[in-house]
Motif scaffolding. Structure first.
Motif, PDB file in Angstrom:
ATOM      1  N   ALA A  11      19.244  18.643 -25.446  1.00 50.51           N
ATOM      2  CA  ALA A  11      19.382  17.745 -26.598  1.00 50.51           C
ATOM      3  C   ALA A  11      18.176  16.815 -26.733  1.00 50.51           C
ATOM      4  CB  ALA A  11      20.667  16.922 -26.486  1.00 50.51           C
ATOM      5  N   TYR A  12      17.644  16.342 -25.625  1.00 50.44           N
ATOM      6  CA  TYR A  12      16.502  15.426 -25.640  1.00 50.44           C
ATOM      7  C   TYR A  12      15.838  15.476 -24.254  1.00 50.44           C
ATOM      8  CZ  TYR A  12      19.757  12.353 -23.148  1.00 50.44           C
ATOM      9  OH  TYR A  12      20.646  11.832 -22.247  1.00 50.44           O
ATOM     10  N   PHE A  13      14.680  14.814 -24.146  1.00 48.30           N
ATOM     11  CA  PHE A  13      13.976  14.737 -22.878  1.00 48.30           C
ATOM     12  C   PHE A  13      14.471  13.521 -22.096  1.00 48.30           C
ATOM     13  CE2 PHE A  13      10.735  17.336 -25.070  1.00 48.30           C
ATOM     14  CZ  PHE A  13      10.513  18.307 -24.084  1.00 48.30           C
ATOM     15  N   GLU A  14      14.778  13.722 -20.828  1.00 54.06           N
ATOM     16  CA  GLU A  14      15.179  12.622 -19.962  1.00 54.06           C
ATOM     17  C   GLU A  14      14.198  12.548 -18.780  1.00 54.06           C
ATOM     18  OE1 GLU A  14      19.111  13.524 -18.727  1.00 54.06           O
ATOM     19  OE2 GLU A  14      18.516  15.109 -17.340  1.00 54.06           O
ATOM     20  N   PHE A  15      13.993  11.331 -18.288  1.00 58.29           N
ATOM     21  CA  PHE A  15      13.027  11.135 -17.216  1.00 58.29           C
ATOM     22  C   PHE A  15      13.581  11.638 -15.893  1.00 58.29           C
ATOM     23  CE2 PHE A  15      11.222   7.961 -20.144  1.00 58.29           C
ATOM     24  CZ  PHE A  15       9.892   8.332 -20.066  1.00 58.29           C
ATOM     25  N   VAL A  16      12.697  12.269 -15.131  1.00 57.89           N
ATOM     26  CA  VAL A  16      12.988  12.641 -13.740  1.00 57.89           C
ATOM     27  C   VAL A  16      11.753  12.283 -12.930  1.00 57.89           C
ATOM     28  CG1 VAL A  16      14.584  14.512 -14.303  1.00 57.89           C
ATOM     29  CG2 VAL A  16      12.149  14.985 -14.114  1.00 57.89           C
ATOM     30  N   SER A  17      11.881  12.246 -11.620  1.00 60.66           N
ATOM     31  CA  SER A  17      10.730  11.959 -10.766  1.00 60.66           C
ATOM     32  C   SER A  17      10.210  13.245 -10.154  1.00 60.66           C
ATOM     33  CB  SER A  17      11.107  10.964  -9.665  1.00 60.66           C
ATOM     34  OG  SER A  17      11.980  11.569  -8.728  1.00 60.66           O
ATOM     35  N   LEU A  18       8.927  13.259  -9.850  1.00 60.08           N
ATOM     36  CA  LEU A  18       8.343  14.417  -9.184  1.00 60.08           C
ATOM     37  C   LEU A  18       8.954  14.623  -7.803  1.00 60.08           C
ATOM     38  CD1 LEU A  18       4.611  13.949 -10.224  1.00 60.08           C
ATOM     39  CD2 LEU A  18       6.079  15.880 -10.826  1.00 60.08           C
ATOM     40  N   ALA A  19       9.387  13.536  -7.193  1.00 65.65           N
ATOM     41  CA  ALA A  19      10.040  13.666  -5.886  1.00 65.65           C
ATOM     42  C   ALA A  19      11.351  14.428  -6.022  1.00 65.65           C
ATOM     43  CB  ALA A  19      10.287  12.287  -5.297  1.00 65.65           C
ATOM     44  N   ASP A  20      12.084  14.186  -7.122  1.00 63.50           N
ATOM     45  CA  ASP A  20      13.333  14.921  -7.343  1.00 63.50           C
ATOM     46  C   ASP A  20      13.069  16.411  -7.562  1.00 63.50           C
ATOM     47  OD1 ASP A  20      14.763  12.589  -7.090  1.00 63.50           O
ATOM     48  OD2 ASP A  20      14.760  12.173  -9.252  1.00 63.50           O
ATOM     49  N   LEU A  21      11.883  16.730  -8.081  1.00 59.37           N
ATOM     50  CA  LEU A  21      11.539  18.135  -8.303  1.00 59.37           C
ATOM     51  C   LEU A  21      10.992  18.803  -7.041  1.00 59.37           C
ATOM     52  CD1 LEU A  21       9.851  17.977 -11.831  1.00 59.37           C
ATOM     53  CD2 LEU A  21      12.236  18.434 -11.258  1.00 59.37           C
ATOM     54  N   GLY A  22      10.816  18.005  -5.972  1.00 57.90           N
ATOM     55  CA  GLY A  22      10.382  18.584  -4.705  1.00 57.90           C
ATOM     56  C   GLY A  22       8.968  18.259  -4.300  1.00 57.90           C
ATOM     57  N   LEU A  23       8.263  17.392  -5.020  1.00 54.25           N
ATOM     58  CA  LEU A  23       6.893  17.058  -4.652  1.00 54.25           C
ATOM     59  C   LEU A  23       6.873  16.121  -3.458  1.00 54.25           C
ATOM     60  CD1 LEU A  23       3.825  17.122  -5.251  1.00 54.25           C
ATOM     61  CD2 LEU A  23       4.175  15.088  -6.674  1.00 54.25           C
ATOM     62  N   ARG A  24       6.071  16.455  -2.464  1.00 55.54           N
ATOM     63  CA  ARG A  24       5.867  15.610  -1.304  1.00 55.54           C
ATOM     64  C   ARG A  24       4.378  15.286  -1.222  1.00 55.54           C
ATOM     65  NH1 ARG A  24      10.388  15.006   1.460  1.00 55.54           N
ATOM     66  NH2 ARG A  24       9.233  13.828   3.054  1.00 55.54           N
ATOM     67  N   ILE A  25       4.078  14.020  -1.003  1.00 53.55           N
ATOM     68  CA  ILE A  25       2.690  13.556  -0.945  1.00 53.55           C
ATOM     69  C   ILE A  25       2.239  13.552   0.512  1.00 53.55           C
ATOM     70  CG2 ILE A  25       1.135  11.655  -1.483  1.00 53.55           C
ATOM     71  CD1 ILE A  25       3.144  10.779  -3.625  1.00 53.55           C
ATOM     72  N   GLN A  26       1.237  14.338   0.832  1.00 53.98           N
ATOM     73  CA  GLN A  26       0.736  14.438   2.198  1.00 53.98           C
ATOM     74  C   GLN A  26      -0.460  13.509   2.377  1.00 53.98           C
ATOM     75  OE1 GLN A  26       1.854  16.399   5.015  1.00 53.98           O
ATOM     76  NE2 GLN A  26       0.476  14.858   5.899  1.00 53.98           N
ATOM     77  N   LEU A  27      -0.329  12.575   3.311  1.00 53.07           N
ATOM     78  CA  LEU A  27      -1.425  11.664   3.617  1.00 53.07           C
ATOM     79  C   LEU A  27      -2.197  12.180   4.828  1.00 53.07           C
ATOM     80  CD1 LEU A  27       0.317   8.170   3.213  1.00 53.07           C
ATOM     81  CD2 LEU A  27      -0.820   9.556   1.476  1.00 53.07           C
ATOM     82  N   GLY A  28      -3.403  11.689   5.004  1.00 56.22           N
ATOM     83  CA  GLY A  28      -4.193  12.006   6.189  1.00 56.22           C
ATOM     84  C   GLY A  28      -5.103  13.201   6.043  1.00 56.22           C
ATOM     85  N   HIS A  29      -4.968  13.979   4.976  1.00 54.34           N
ATOM     86  CA  HIS A  29      -5.815  15.166   4.784  1.00 54.34           C
ATOM     87  C   HIS A  29      -6.553  15.041   3.452  1.00 54.34           C
ATOM     88  CE1 HIS A  29      -4.292  17.774   8.142  1.00 54.34           C
ATOM     89  NE2 HIS A  29      -3.318  16.861   8.090  1.00 54.34           N
ATOM     90  N   LEU A  30      -7.623  14.231   3.476  1.00 54.31           N
ATOM     91  CA  LEU A  30      -8.386  14.013   2.249  1.00 54.31           C
ATOM     92  C   LEU A  30      -9.103  15.271   1.788  1.00 54.31           C
ATOM     93  CD1 LEU A  30      -9.915  10.503   3.080  1.00 54.31           C
ATOM     94  CD2 LEU A  30      -8.106  10.997   1.448  1.00 54.31           C
ATOM     95  N   ASP A  31      -9.333  16.213   2.719  1.00 53.54           N
ATOM     96  CA  ASP A  31     -10.014  17.454   2.337  1.00 53.54           C
ATOM     97  C   ASP A  31      -9.069  18.474   1.746  1.00 53.54           C
ATOM     98  OD1 ASP A  31      -8.568  17.969   4.570  1.00 53.54           O
ATOM     99  OD2 ASP A  31     -10.239  18.802   5.751  1.00 53.54           O
ATOM    100  N   GLY A  32      -7.770  18.132   1.646  1.00 52.30           N
ATOM    101  CA  GLY A  32      -6.799  19.045   1.064  1.00 52.30           C
ATOM    102  C   GLY A  32      -6.279  20.100   2.022  1.00 52.30           C
ATOM    103  N   SER A  33      -6.651  20.014   3.282  1.00 53.98           N
ATOM    104  CA  SER A  33      -6.195  21.006   4.262  1.00 53.98           C
ATOM    105  C   SER A  33      -4.706  20.828   4.555  1.00 53.98           C
ATOM    106  CB  SER A  33      -7.002  20.879   5.557  1.00 53.98           C
ATOM    107  OG  SER A  33      -6.842  19.576   6.119  1.00 53.98           O
TER     108      SER A  33
END
Length: 920
Positions: A67-89
């Motif tokens: 019916a319309y767009f509702e807000f969700v978070s990327l965390a709810d979609l499964g995104l996890r932010i990895q710290l400590g690997h600035l080179d993307g490894s």
């Protein structure tokens, strides 16, 4: 408008993307998502949405629910932010945070899932705090943080706070409303965490920009005032002035002089809230505020010291006795700043506890000027006439590092800001005038007032801060203001130079024309006098004062009485009445004044005033009737006019109560000689006692007295208005202040009416316009409504020009272009017999105007040269700074070198631009 509105509404739907297929993986899904923050949002599935935002984890996706767009978070979609690997490894051993982290970014407040590095790479990645910081996330605490703020959000919030003067609370609430403005979503309250992070961020930015990160002694090695942005145009020995600057001739020493100004502000208050234990001062004495502990220890020794008073005689200006100090830990601040370029000086700010006491001012002044001990000083302060008298004796009791050697008053190094100078008594104050003393250029000394105006929007939010937050916030505001001054300084100086070029030529031509009208012998004598006074004013009389002032009514009355007595005694005149002719005219003028007062009182015909009006009217009629008896002797031709004009007027023997009811005595013409001359020039009075000449001289005194009284009341009104604006709060004090102002306004109206009436009478007595011009010139001009204004008020034409320029986005007309009302220009004008003294004063003022503009014309190029030299020196300083620390990692060494190089390029670019602008 309809088209634009339609497009806004259209964006609420899916648009052309109405299929159920993900545009990335092309797999049909039941649920699709679109990112609000991406530039080209398309409908994609959850898996593709997470993959697409691996490097933009703080975007806000929206889910199409059918019916319309509702807000969700990327965390709810499964995104996890990895710290400590600035080179993307890939991290072999991610360590999840205990629960979802709150991240505050430019587009709102986010709930995120964060993993720390726990694999072999963690030795390089650093501890938890470092992993946050290296991904440009600032943790709210140093132990187990659950909230962090992005660097870009902190930069934007910092700029809003110093440029737009928006409080941190409003910035945070804007981010919260940006996240959800309906109130239906529960958002974790992170305001205190955000406030703490903002304060730390501002502090770290000041340390970084001052080069403290490049110093091996670290943060704790910071010296007093080191974090403050300095003025590049001021003289700095060893940096931007010649090594032999002390050997220049006396007439050029002002080129290497520091102009400092002192002023207090009672708007920057702080309530007695929090404490230094809960809210410590983390930059104590490192920027603009004085070091706190020694300052307070010194103040404890002077708890009984009386606060200062001004020499204006207006008790309303004595801020030390203000009633609004209860409940405040600081009732205001005193600032010591650069008077030429309006930079706040390091360690030049201190809080006030009761009022603007000498001990506060002395300590703050010495704390500021100790940073340039060898440079001669010119000190500007609105009450420097009192402060300088015993300042050296007070300063000599300070600790050794704060003892400053003040110049003697005879060197004319002390001055009162131009606007404040008019508020002081005239006697003995020419030595404090920026207009008349040498080596001042066109310095006005009012820069602090402009700085208070700039800081005003933020002071409301600083009142409820603790001591540490209060210091840090204001230090940050003034440092930013100094930086903006630095960036625009050269353009400002060039504009001033163009202005000085024009005005120096005009004032030089005006002075030369003025000089040609004066005999050379007199001119030489005046020049010798003014030069002796400028060399040592303690040994010469003030040349800017006309001691032959215009006589007042009382002076003229005494002179006329003396002449009358001598004429009767010598037989040149015989007495017609016990009341002499001069006294008769004087009594008539007094009755005129009482008539005007009664007319003003009658305009307020309230029930409470009716009895007073009737009694006053009856008393005045008795006095008029008694005066008529004397008038019948000196002016017998008036009796027929009285009978024709008031046939029903009561006789002098009528009961006064009856007369008061039947005759409006305040409207009755007294038929003084000037009144008769208005009606018919052939009506003459008795020549032997000549009331015409007597009235003429008394009318001159009336005009002089009215103008002097008017100037005094206008000044009182402007000071009272300023005091009311700055200090009066709440209903009862406001009512009292308005009543006081109303009383002053009433006096002003009476004095205006008195002058106009006296001038009209004087014109009738003088006769033709040619005789008037010959006798008075511009001494008694017509008093228009727009002429009745204080010194600091603009005339209507200037106000119109100022509004027009402001509408065009240009600066307002400066104080130096203000058109002063003629009533102030004539303040020192004498009578005709005193013309020589008046011409002498005006000649000396014209000379002073010419010299000040030419000093400014010489000083500005030197300031531009110093600015360029300072930028070049600061570039070399940063280049040397880049390699100071050697015991650091390669990554940190590279960062230190990169930042130093960027700062050096900035300083050198500023020097190059200044050179180019000045050459152009």
């Amino acid at each position: 408008r309809d088209e634009y509105l339609d497009e806004l509404v259209r964006s609420e739907g899916r648009g052309l993307n109405t299929s159920d297929t993900c545009r990335v993986c092309t797999i049909t899904k039941q649920t699709l998502y679109r990112c609000k923050d991406c530039f080209a949002p398309g409908l994609i599935c959850a898996r593709c949405m997470v993959a697409a935002h691996a490097n933009t984890p703080f975007h806000r996706p929206r889910k199409w629910n059918g019916a319309y767009f509702e807000f969700v978070s990327l965390a709810d979609l499964g995104l996890r932010i990895q710290l400590g690997h600035l080179d993307g490894s890939h991290c072999a051993l991610p360590m999840p945070a205990r629960k979802k982290m709150v991240v505050i970014d430019l587009n709102g407040i986010h709930s995120t899932s964060i993993d720390f590095c726990g694999c072999d790479h963690s030795a390089v990645a650093g501890n938890v705090r470092q992993q946050f910081l290296r991904h440009q996330l600032y943790p709210a605490t140093d132990q187990s943080p659950m909230t962090c703020v992005t660097f870009r959000c902190l930069d934007a919030a910092h700029l809003q706070s110093v440029q737009a003067k928006v409080g941190v609370y409003d910035i945070y609430m804007s981010l919260e409303r940006l996240t959800d403005n309906t109130g239906l979503v529960d958002i974790r309250d992170c305001y205190k965490a955000f406030l703490r992070v903002m304060r730390q961020w501002k502090h770290l930015k000041m340390l970084k920009r001052a080069g403290r990160g490049h110093d091996s002694t670290g943060v704790l090695g910071t010296q007093q005032g080191e974090l403050a942005v300095q003025c590049p145009a001021c003289p700095w020995p060893g940096i931007n002035i010649p090594d032999n600057w002390k050997t220049v001739s006396d007439d050029l020493k002002y080129m290497y002089m520091r102009f400092v100004m002192l002023d207090g502000c009672f708007r920057i208050k702080r309530y007695k809230v929090s404490s230094e234990e809960k809210d410590p001062i983390i930059d104590d004495g490192w920027a603009f505020f004085v070091e706190d502990s020694p300052y307070k220890e010194q103040l404890k020794k002077y708890v009984s010291q009386k606060a200062m008073s001004t020499c204006t005689g207006l008790a309303a200006l004595d801020h030390a006795d203000t009633k609004f100090s209860a409940g405040y830990d600081a009732t205001g601040v005193v600032a010591c700043s650069d008077a030429r370029h309006e930079f706040m000086l390091p360690n030049g700010i201190g809080s006030l506890q009761v009022g603007e006491r000498f001990i506060n001012v002395d300590w703050i002044f010495c704390s500021a000027v100790r940073h340039f001990p060898d440079v001669p000083l010119s000190i500007l302060y609105d009450i420097v006439c009192q402060w300088a008298l015993h300042a050296q004796a007070r300063i000599d009791t300070f600790p050794a590092h704060l003892r400053v050697e003040l110049p003697p008053i005879s060197l004319l190094r002390y001055a009162i800001p131009k606007l404040h100078w008019h508020g002081h008594k005239r006697e003995g104050h020419s030595i404090y005038s920026l207009n008349w003393t040498p080596s001042k250029g066109r310095t006005d000394g009012e820069g602090n007032e402009r700085r208070w105006w700039d800081i005003q929007p933020i002071v409301a939010s600083t009142k409820m801060m603790g001591p540490g937050s209060h210091h840090s916030s204001l230090n940050d505001q003034w440092n930013y203001a100094n930086h903006r001054k630095l960036v625009g300084l050269v353009k400002l100086l060039i504009r001033k130079w163009h202005d000085a070029s024009v005005n120096a030529a005009e004032q030089t031509a005006d002075f030369e024309a003025h000089s040609t009208s004066v005999e050379s012998a007199r001119r030489a004598g005046w020049l010798a006098w003014i030069q002796r006074w400028e060399k040592d004013p303690t040994k010469e009389k003030d040349p800017y004062v006309n001691e032959e002032a215009a006589p007042s009514v009382a002076d003229i009355q005494r002179q006329l009485a003396k002449e009358e007595e001598e004429a009767v005694c010598t037989g040149r005149k015989h007495a017609l009445h016990d009341v002499g002719a001069p006294e008769f005219i004087s009594l008539g003028l007094d009755l005129e004044e009482q008539q005007r007062q009664l007319q003003q009182l009658s305009q307020k015909d309230s029930l409470s005033n009716q009895a007073k009006i009737l009694n006053t009217r009856a008393a005045l009629l008795r006095r008029v009737n008694n005066w008529r008896k004397v008038q019948a002797v000196y002016m017998p031709n008036v009796q027929q006019r009285l009978a024709d004009a008031s046939p029903s007027m009561d006789t002098p023997d009528s009961p006064p109560e009856m007369s008061a009811r039947q005759v409006l005595v305040e409207s009755t013409s007294l038929y003084l000689p000037s009144d008769l001359l208005k009606l018919e020039r052939n009506d003459r009075v008795v020549d032997q006692n000549n009331p015409e000449d007597t009235e003429l001289r008394l009318r001159e005194g009336q005009c002089t007295d009215a103008l002097q009284g008017l100037r005094t009341r206008l000044y009182m009104r402007s000071r009272l208005l300023q005091y009311k604006k700055l200090n009066v709060r709440h209903q009862a004090p406001n009512v009292r202040a308005r009543n006081t102002l109303s009383a002053v306004e009433g006096k002003i109206e009476l004095l205006v009416a008195k002058y106009r009436f006296a001038r009209d009478a004087l014109q009738s007595l003088v006769g033709t316009a040619a005789l008037w011009q010959e006798r008075y010139g511009s001494r008694f001009l017509a008093l228009r409504k727009e002429d009745v204004r204080a010194l600091e008020d603009d005339d209507p034409a200037t106000e119109r020009r100022k509004r027009k320029m402001q509408r065009k986005g240009n600066e307002a007309i400066s104080e130096g272009r203000r058109l002063v009302s003629w009533i102030w220009k004539g303040a020192d004008a004498g009578a005709t017999k005193d013309l020589d003294a008046s011409v002498r004063v005006e000649w000396m003022k014209a000379r002073a105007r010419m010299l000040r503009w030419n000093e400014e014309l010489a000083l500005i190029p030197e300031e531009i040269r110093r600015t360029i030299e300072y930028f070049e020196w600061h570039a070399r300083w940063w280049e040397q700074r880049g390699a100071l620390r050697t015991d650091v990692s390669n990554e940190l060494r590279e960062g230190l070198a990169a930042y130093a190089a960027r700062q050096a390029i900035f300083q050198r670019s500023m020097a190059d631009r200044a050179n180019a602008l000045w050459k152009k």
